[in-house]
Every structure is written in structure tokens, then in C-alpha cells.
Design a protein around this motif. Structure first.
Motif, PDB file in Angstrom:
ATOM      1  N   LEU A 105       0.861  -1.167   0.000  1.00  0.00           N
ATOM      2  CA  LEU A 105       0.000   0.000   0.000  1.00  0.00           C
ATOM      3  C   LEU A 105       0.905   1.226   0.000  1.00  0.00           C
ATOM      4  O   LEU A 105       1.655   1.456   0.951  1.00  0.00           O
ATOM      5  CB  LEU A 105      -0.906  -0.004   1.237  1.00  0.00           C
ATOM      6  CG  LEU A 105      -2.179   0.830   1.154  1.00  0.00           C
ATOM      7  CD1 LEU A 105      -3.153   0.225   0.144  1.00  0.00           C
ATOM      8  CD2 LEU A 105      -2.847   0.951   2.513  1.00  0.00           C
ATOM      9  N   LEU A 106       0.884   1.982  -1.103  1.00  0.00           N
ATOM     10  CA  LEU A 106       1.651   3.213  -1.193  1.00  0.00           C
ATOM     11  C   LEU A 106       0.823   4.359  -0.628  1.00  0.00           C
ATOM     12  O   LEU A 106      -0.409   4.304  -0.619  1.00  0.00           O
ATOM     13  CB  LEU A 106       2.021   3.522  -2.648  1.00  0.00           C
ATOM     14  CG  LEU A 106       3.244   2.829  -3.235  1.00  0.00           C
ATOM     15  CD1 LEU A 106       3.068   1.320  -3.289  1.00  0.00           C
ATOM     16  CD2 LEU A 106       3.542   3.370  -4.635  1.00  0.00           C
ATOM     17  N   PHE A 107       1.493   5.418  -0.188  1.00  0.00           N
ATOM     18  CA  PHE A 107       0.777   6.584   0.319  1.00  0.00           C
ATOM     19  C   PHE A 107       1.708   7.789   0.306  1.00  0.00           C
ATOM     20  O   PHE A 107       2.936   7.668   0.180  1.00  0.00           O
ATOM     21  CB  PHE A 107       0.234   6.343   1.731  1.00  0.00           C
ATOM     22  CG  PHE A 107       1.270   5.854   2.723  1.00  0.00           C
ATOM     23  CD1 PHE A 107       2.029   6.742   3.469  1.00  0.00           C
ATOM     24  CD2 PHE A 107       1.490   4.490   2.901  1.00  0.00           C
ATOM     25  CE1 PHE A 107       2.980   6.287   4.378  1.00  0.00           C
ATOM     26  CE2 PHE A 107       2.430   4.018   3.805  1.00  0.00           C
ATOM     27  CZ  PHE A 107       3.188   4.922   4.547  1.00  0.00           C
ATOM     28  N   GLU A 108       1.113   8.955   0.436  1.00  0.00           N
ATOM     29  CA  GLU A 108       1.872  10.204   0.531  1.00  0.00           C
ATOM     30  C   GLU A 108       2.171  10.499   1.990  1.00  0.00           C
ATOM     31  O   GLU A 108       1.300  10.338   2.849  1.00  0.00           O
ATOM     32  CB  GLU A 108       1.056  11.349  -0.066  1.00  0.00           C
ATOM     33  CG  GLU A 108       1.711  12.716   0.103  1.00  0.00           C
ATOM     34  CD  GLU A 108       0.769  13.866  -0.191  1.00  0.00           C
ATOM     35  OE1 GLU A 108       1.236  15.018  -0.129  1.00  0.00           O
ATOM     36  OE2 GLU A 108      -0.419  13.624  -0.466  1.00  0.00           O
ATOM     37  N   ALA A 109       3.398  10.961   2.276  1.00  0.00           N
ATOM     38  CA  ALA A 109       3.773  11.244   3.655  1.00  0.00           C
ATOM     39  C   ALA A 109       4.850  12.327   3.676  1.00  0.00           C
ATOM     40  O   ALA A 109       5.224  12.895   2.643  1.00  0.00           O
ATOM     41  CB  ALA A 109       4.278   9.970   4.342  1.00  0.00           C
ATOM     42  N   ASN A 110       5.334  12.611   4.881  1.00  0.00           N
ATOM     43  CA  ASN A 110       6.465  13.508   5.094  1.00  0.00           C
ATOM     44  C   ASN A 110       7.513  12.813   5.944  1.00  0.00           C
ATOM     45  O   ASN A 110       7.183  12.058   6.856  1.00  0.00           O
ATOM     46  CB  ASN A 110       6.035  14.802   5.786  1.00  0.00           C
ATOM     47  CG  ASN A 110       5.051  15.613   4.965  1.00  0.00           C
ATOM     48  OD1 ASN A 110       3.892  15.743   5.318  1.00  0.00           O
ATOM     49  ND2 ASN A 110       5.500  16.147   3.846  1.00  0.00           N
ATOM     50  N   THR A 111       8.771  13.067   5.633  1.00  0.00           N
ATOM     51  CA  THR A 111       9.887  12.494   6.384  1.00  0.00           C
ATOM     52  C   THR A 111      10.236  13.400   7.564  1.00  0.00           C
ATOM     53  O   THR A 111      10.427  14.611   7.379  1.00  0.00           O
ATOM     54  CB  THR A 111      11.122  12.361   5.469  1.00  0.00           C
ATOM     55  OG1 THR A 111      10.815  11.463   4.400  1.00  0.00           O
ATOM     56  CG2 THR A 111      12.327  11.847   6.248  1.00  0.00           C
ATOM     57  N   PRO A 112      10.318  12.877   8.795  1.00  0.00           N
ATOM     58  CA  PRO A 112      10.712  13.721   9.930  1.00  0.00           C
ATOM     59  C   PRO A 112      12.139  14.250   9.754  1.00  0.00           C
ATOM     60  O   PRO A 112      13.076  13.470   9.526  1.00  0.00           O
ATOM     61  CB  PRO A 112      10.628  12.775  11.129  1.00  0.00           C
ATOM     62  CG  PRO A 112       9.774  11.635  10.684  1.00  0.00           C
ATOM     63  CD  PRO A 112      10.027  11.494   9.215  1.00  0.00           C
ATOM     64  N   VAL A 113      12.292  15.559   9.833  1.00  0.00           N
ATOM     65  CA  VAL A 113      13.617  16.184   9.731  1.00  0.00           C
ATOM     66  C   VAL A 113      13.756  17.171  10.883  1.00  0.00           C
ATOM     67  O   VAL A 113      13.053  18.188  10.918  1.00  0.00           O
ATOM     68  CB  VAL A 113      13.794  16.924   8.386  1.00  0.00           C
ATOM     69  CG1 VAL A 113      15.207  17.500   8.290  1.00  0.00           C
ATOM     70  CG2 VAL A 113      13.513  15.999   7.207  1.00  0.00           C
ATOM     71  N   PRO A 114      14.642  16.915  11.845  1.00  0.00           N
ATOM     72  CA  PRO A 114      14.812  17.845  12.960  1.00  0.00           C
ATOM     73  C   PRO A 114      15.286  19.213  12.490  1.00  0.00           C
ATOM     74  O   PRO A 114      15.912  19.360  11.427  1.00  0.00           O
ATOM     75  CB  PRO A 114      15.889  17.157  13.820  1.00  0.00           C
ATOM     76  CG  PRO A 114      15.885  15.730  13.383  1.00  0.00           C
ATOM     77  CD  PRO A 114      15.501  15.730  11.948  1.00  0.00           C
ATOM     78  N   VAL A 115      14.998  20.217  13.307  1.00  0.00           N
ATOM     79  CA  VAL A 115      15.399  21.591  12.974  1.00  0.00           C
ATOM     80  C   VAL A 115      16.905  21.691  12.789  1.00  0.00           C
ATOM     81  O   VAL A 115      17.398  22.413  11.906  1.00  0.00           O
ATOM     82  CB  VAL A 115      14.926  22.561  14.081  1.00  0.00           C
ATOM     83  CG1 VAL A 115      15.465  23.968  13.824  1.00  0.00           C
ATOM     84  CG2 VAL A 115      13.417  22.582  14.166  1.00  0.00           C
TER      85      VAL A 115
END
Length: 456
Positions: A217-227
Motif C-alpha cells: 500500500l503506497l501513500f503520501e507522507a512527510n519524512t521527519p527532519v529535525p530543525v
């Protein structure tokens, strides 16, 4: 139901996904191969009483268009036609249409009469498997909250069914709804971690790998990137643009049983939204497509509302951008927002691309400008129906638009399409004067967390 080979799953230990790099995205430009024709309104609209946008087809496990007693079915996000178009996302419902010949479509009824999860439902995919129907969707908003919000989780409706006779297709419940995926905060950013302009965890798309039998199952997401991350050469503003193509796998092949895995593609430093990701297998290769907006590109990059694509030798392979930059289809410079939410699917020796008809006769720098028009003009300029289907030639890592079909034309497998090399793109394939400066100014205005007006 198929079961995948447990040894076929690629080990993810120490592995990082392929990246859409800034140097690749810096090459985005309109070309004769990527610019679609100017769209004219259809002579007839089978859903004139509705706004229609994101659309997908009912498919089987092998990705083929499924049929129910000779009817093919498509699903669309819909809202009442009298609603101001920019407000449609806040009340979106999934409705379905059906056709025997792929040109004349009927219906427009709700799939779910009640009890779907979320304050409203956003895009997904639909699986017809041995008579069982699974409708994957985005549950948008926390239904227990009083105010409209943008929490997102991936859900499925199942247990209901479609019935058909000579006159048409109808949905019968009861449907059971359950959440099947939520962001883990490690591979996929949760809402509390979000620093970008738009938070995403949505657009589930079912895909069974033809080579390995693996159910995904593919989906759209965001990768966590610290400040304080050193990604993007330490440029904090660029790290806020962290879109990714996520994937979950079903160890047993059960359409209800999913485990998160690391992303297939990482767009950190490049783009915030890699929307509606999907894969088309072709000639032993995997073509990964998604849509994105002009305004979601990272500072210093200048893309368009368009369909973007990558190719690899396996689903979890080293993806390379199509056409050098990733751009596959975009709108003419004179109508840069005329179509959106492209969905590619195989047809014989070519790939067809379906989308929805967005805003015509509008050449502003941003869809924010739509809100400055009168309500009557906003309604008049919004297409709110399906666009003409595009025909795409694919040769290795190169693509070319080589023709179009009518609005709402999804050809059947028996239909012979004309041989054509007569397609000519619009004259204005290049960027307009002053475009870069205006985009930079607009991006400066948009660096806030939230759901933008430009999601018109």
C-alpha cells in the motif's frame, strides 16, 4: 488472496530511500513532450450537479481495471456543485460512476451512506478481490472534534458490496470502517512533528508486485527532519519541504493487514507534497508517478503543477527521474492550473493519464488569486469534472505526450485507439517572463504551517 514469498522482502536495516535531488529538480522546464493541450469544457458533463476532482478506477490485485457484470467503476471525490469550489475539500465525499463502454458514465451515488471515518474523506484506491470490495481512503479530520481539522490517517471500508444488473450498479452495506495505518514518527512524520506548510499522511494506493507477489500500500507522507538536521546543507527553510512516498506491506497478502516500511522515495529539500503516488509496471521496470504543486517546491526551485515520475528495476529499487527532472505532464503556461491530480494506468503499448479539470482562463502566479475573484467567477472558471485523457509514450526513462482522448474517456481493452503522431503542444511551452521572481515572492508569503488557500 495471494501470499508473498517472505524471503522476497528487502531488508531495510541501514537502508535509506532513493532521493529526488535538488540538482534533478532544478532541471524542471516545460517542453513539447510534457505540456498538455489547453482544455475546452466538455459538451456534456455526466455529473453536472457535482464538483468532481481526485478520481481512481476499481482494479483487481493485478492492477487490471475490474468489471462488475460488465460494468467498470470509477470513484471520485465530490462536493455539491453549488458549493464554492475552494471549500470542496472540507466536505468531500466519495461517489462512484459506472460505464459499459468507457465513454458514457452514469451514477454519482455515495459509496458510504454513513459511518465513514473522519470529518470527510479524501483520495484513495479501490480493490475488487474475488468478489470482495476494499475501498481505501484518507480519513481527514478527527470526527470527535468540534472544529474542522486536518488530522489524517489511512482507512478502509470493507464488508459492503456492489450489485449490478442491466440498468446499472449500486452499493449495498453494511460497510465496516477501520483505521489501518497511522504515522509512526520515525519513518513518517506525525502532525505534532510537522513544520512544513502542509501536513500529509494520505492517498493510499493498493499495489501487488507482479514479480515478487508482495502486497503493498503506497501513500503520501512527510519524512521527519529535525530543525538542527544537516540535510539540505543545514538550510532550515529547505528542510521544511520533506515530502516522501511511503509504503506498507502485508506479510500475508491480507488487504486488511499492513506493516509500515521505509519510504520508496524521499523528496526532502525538494518538495513538500508527493501526492497520490502509484506505480505502473512496464517492460520489467517500475514507473512511480505522483502529482505535485508549483507552490510546494522548496526555496530556490521552480516547478509546476504537474505529474512527476521515476523509474527503477524493482519496487524498492534505485529510482531515477523520468526526463531527467521528473516532470512528465504539466499545463500550458497560459493556463498553469487547468488540470491536476493525474493518475497513470497502462493501456496496451502505452500509458494513459487521467486527471480532473481544475481552473480555466486563469494565469495567476498562484491559486491564491482565485479567492480574489467574485464567487460567480470562481464557479465559472472551475472545471469540476474529468479532463481529457492523455496518451503517453514511454521509452525507458523518457516520456512524451502523443495524443489525447475525450473527457471521461477510459477505453475498454477491446477498443482500438487511432495511430497518431499528430499531437502538437501549445505554442507557449516556456516559462513566462518574471515567473521566477513572482514565485519567490509568493513562497515567502506561504511559509506557515496549515492548509493553504492555494489548495483550491
Amino acid at each position: 488472496m495471494s501470499e508473498r514469498n517472505p524471503d522476497s522482502r528487502r531488508s531495510t536495516e541501514g537502508w535509506s530511500p532513493p532521493q529526488w535531488t535538488r540538482s534533478q529538480a532544478d532541471g524542471i522546464e516545460r517542453t513539447p513532450e510534457t505540456v498538455a493541450p489547453v482544455i475546452e469544457p466538455p459538451p456534456e458533463d455526466p455529473a453536472a450537479d457535482l464538483h468532481i476532482w481526485d478520481t481512481w478506477l476499481l482494479r483487481d490485485r493485478h492492477g487490471e481495471i475490474a468489471e462488475i457484470d460488465g460494468w467498470r467503476v470509477l470513484f471520485s471525490l465530490t462536493a455539491p456543485e453549488e458549493l464554492l469550489p475552494g471549500k470542496r475539500h472540507d466536505v468531500a465525499e466519495i461517489r462512484f460512476f459506472y460505464s459499459r463502454n468507457g465513454t458514457e458514465w452514469h451514477g454519482g451515488d455515495r459509496v458510504f451512506e454513513a459511518d465513514a471515518l473522519g470529518q470527510r474523506q479524501w483520495a484513495g484506491s479501490a480493490l475488487y478481490d474475488d468478489g470482495e470490495l476494499y475501498l481505501y481512503y484518507t480519513a481527514a479530520g478527527d470526527e470527535s472534534a468540534d472544529d474542522l481539522n486536518y488530522t489524517q490517517r489511512i482507512a478502509v471500508g470493507h464488508g459492503g458490496r456492489f450489485e449490478a444488473d442491466e440498468d446499472g450498479v449500486w452499493s449495498e452495506g453494511p460497510w465496516r470502517h477501520e483505521t489501518i495505518l497511522e504515522p509512526d514518527g520515525e519513518w513518517y512524520e506525525n502532525e505534532d512533528q510537522s513544520r512544513g506548510m502542509i501536513y500529509t499522511f494520505r492517498d493510499p494506493w493498493f499495489f501487488e508486485d507482479p514479480e515478487t507477489g508482495e502486497t503493498n500500500l503506497l501513500f503520501e507522507a512527510n519524512t521527519p527532519v529535525p530543525v538542527d538536521s544537516d540535510r539540505c546543507d543545514g538550510d532550515e527553510a529547505q528542510t521544511e519541504f520533506n515530502g516522501s512516498v511511503g509504503v506498507a506491506a502485508s506479510p500475508s497478502g491480507d488487504p486488511l493487514d499492513w506493516e509500515l516500511e521505509p519510504p520508496l522515495l524521499d523528496g526532502v529539500c525538494v518538495n513538500q507534497e508527493l501526492e497520490r503516488p502509484h506505480v505502473v509496471p512496464r517492460d520489467g521496470r517500475y514507473y512511480l508517478f505522483f502529482s505535485s504543486h508549483m507552490h510546494t517546491f522548496s526555496p530556490g526551485l521552480h516547478g509546476f503543477d504537474g505529474l512527476y515520475g521515476f523509474v527503477a528495476d524493482s519496487l524498492r529499487g534505485e529510482y531515477e527521474p523520468l526526463n531527467g527532472s521528473g516532470l512528465v505532464v504539466t499545463n500550458p503556461a497560459s493556463v498553469p492550473f487547468q488540470a491536476y491530480s493525474w493518475m497513470a494506468f497502462p493501456y496496451r503499448d502505452e500509458i494513459l493519464v487521467q486527471s480532473f479539470y481544475n481552473y480555466r482562463e486563469f494565469a495567476g502566479d498562484s491559486l491564491d488569486g482565485i479567492a480574489d475573484l467574485s464567487e460567480a467567477e470562481q464557479r465559472r472558471r472551475f472545471g469540476g469534472t474529468l479532463s481529457p485523457t492523455l496518451r503517453l509514450d514511454v521509452d525507458g526513462d523518457r516520456t512524451r505526450i502523443h495524443g489525447t482522448l475525450a473527457h471521461w474517456h477510459i477505453p475498454t481493452s477491446e477498443e482500438e485507439l487511432p495511430d497518431t503522431d499528430e499531437y502538437r503542444p501549445p505554442d507557449e511551452v516556456g516559462s513566462d517572463d518574471g515567473y521566477v521572481d513572482r514565485v519567490d515572492a509568493r513562497m515567502d508569503r506561504h511559509r506557515t504551517v496549515g492548509y493553504l488557500r492555494s489548495n483550491y
